[in-house]
Design an enzyme around this catalytic site. Structure first.
Site, PDB file in Angstrom:
ATOM      1  N   LYS A  35       0.724  -1.033   0.060  1.00  0.00           N
ATOM      2  CA  LYS A  35       0.071   0.132   0.020  1.00  0.00           C
ATOM      3  C   LYS A  35       0.966   1.182   0.062  1.00  0.00           C
ATOM      4  O   LYS A  35       1.957   1.329   0.515  1.00  0.00           O
ATOM      5  CB  LYS A  35      -0.835   0.008   1.141  1.00  0.00           C
ATOM      6  CG  LYS A  35      -1.753   1.201   1.548  1.00  0.00           C
ATOM      7  CD  LYS A  35      -2.948   1.229   0.648  1.00  0.00           C
ATOM      8  CE  LYS A  35      -3.737   2.573   0.697  1.00  0.00           C
ATOM      9  NZ  LYS A  35      -4.458   3.050  -0.353  1.00  0.00           N
TER      10      LYS A  35
ATOM     11  N   CYS B 194      -2.080  10.286  -5.862  1.00  0.00           N
ATOM     12  CA  CYS B 194      -3.248   9.825  -5.205  1.00  0.00           C
ATOM     13  C   CYS B 194      -4.573  10.940  -5.467  1.00  0.00           C
ATOM     14  O   CYS B 194      -4.150  11.988  -5.088  1.00  0.00           O
ATOM     15  CB  CYS B 194      -2.846   9.611  -3.859  1.00  0.00           C
ATOM     16  SG  CYS B 194      -4.415   9.413  -2.769  1.00  0.00           S
TER      17      CYS B 194
END
Ligand code: DHB
Length: 323
Positions: A44, A130
């Site tokens: 992650k 992101c």
């Protein structure tokens, strides 16, 4: 049938692994990937400190794909450094920062853990895309920022690893672009730097799915807006892989491309490789199906290749015909 691939000196037993995102935050999840046929373990996206992420519900999927606004929940980058020893296959840490300074701190710590403490870190994927941080845009949509980030990243990377021969491979994760002149500009900027790979695409940012029964959003953060993945995004992913493949070819740059976005079957995988991908990542489908997806997609890809009489992926990589 040979489905192996490589990026720089790093060899992968096959060409399919997980995408940074689902089920790769905790050690047991990373070990689950290590025990699967995924050809690598990607973490992650990690940050300087541990994060809880955005309020729930923050993930939703349907038959066509997924929407998420996780908000970078992760254990903090030191956790992913610490547990690297427990992973037996190529281990790639995804990372970012909320400012350039913070990103450089995280990157420096990861590199030093390799050079000074011999941690088993085989690659670094820097997430410049992101879409879910409240009040922050995606770095890679601002070309001046992209250039500046790459300059600093590559400066630190080259200096700290100057005399290190097995350097971790270095890459960046990009958002989808939608304009031809954006591929041209991003291609020109990225080609100036000694990076090993790009991963494209990250989710399509700031999408909205509606729950018609309840007449509501399906996720809570940012008024229901989040990153779109799965089948919805495959044509955009293919176009980004194709366009960057042509950009690097035109500039004689050997930057490998990791394709990501809506890969559910062996046929999808074949299409991405045909467009120019060297390696493939599975996000939404991995979330839905768990580690069984890697074996199934590889088997299906093998069937497509057998039917077309290809023995390895280099025989058709990038060779998309235009009509
Ligand atoms: C998250 C989503 C992304 O698409 C990404 O690249 C990184 C993080 C998230 O919300 O956690």
């Amino acid at each position: 049938m040979n489905l192996s691939t490589s990026i720089s000196h790093l060899k992968f037993k096959s060409c399919i692994c997980n995408a940074s995102g689902p089920k790769c935050s905790l050690l047991e999840e990373l070990q689950n990937l290590d025990n699967s046929v995924s050809c690598a373990v990607i973490t992650k996206t990690s940050t300087l400190e541990k994060r809880e992420g955005n309020p729930q519900p923050r993930y939703y999927d349907n038959l066509l794909g997924s929407i998420n606004s996780m908000g970078l929940p992760n254990q903090g980058h030191n956790y992913y450094i610490k547990h690297s020893e427990k992973i037996n296959k190529p281990y790639i840490i995804s990372m970012t920062g909320f400012s350039l300074d913070e990103l450089i701190t995280v990157l420096t710590n990861i590199i030093i853990s390799k050079t000074n403490f011999n941690k088993k870190i085989d690659g670094i994927e820097i997430n410049l895309s992101c879409p879910n941080i409240i009040g922050k845009g995606q770095i890679a949509y601002d070309f001046k920022e992209l250039d500046n980030y790459l300059k600093e990243i590559c400066f630190i990377y080259s200096n700290l690893l100057e005399r290190f021969n097995e350097k971790p491979i270095l890459g960046i994760k990009l958002p989808p672009y939608f304009e031809i002149h954006h591929f041209e500009t991003a291609g020109e900027i990225i080609s100036k730097y000694p990076i090993d790979f790009i991963t494209c695409i990250n989710s399509i940012g700031n999408a909205l799915l509606v729950d018609i029964k309840n007449e509501s959003t399906v996720i809570k953060p940012k008024g229901g807006i989040g990153g779109l993945g799965g089948s919805y995004v495959k044509p955009t992913g293919l176009s980004n892989v194709r366009n960057f493949y042509l950009q690097f070819k035109k500039r004689n740059r050997d930057i490998k491309i990791i394709g990501c976005g809506g890969i559910e079957t062996g046929k999808d995988a074949f299409e991405y490789i045909l467009c120019g991908a060297d390696l493939l990542q599975i996000g939404t489908q991995f979330y839905k199906e768990d580690v069984g997806c890697f074996n199934r997609i590889l088997k299906e890809l093998t069937e497509v290749m057998k039917y077309k009489k290809y023995n390895n992926i280099d025989e058709f990589k990038g060779k998309l015909k235009t009509i």
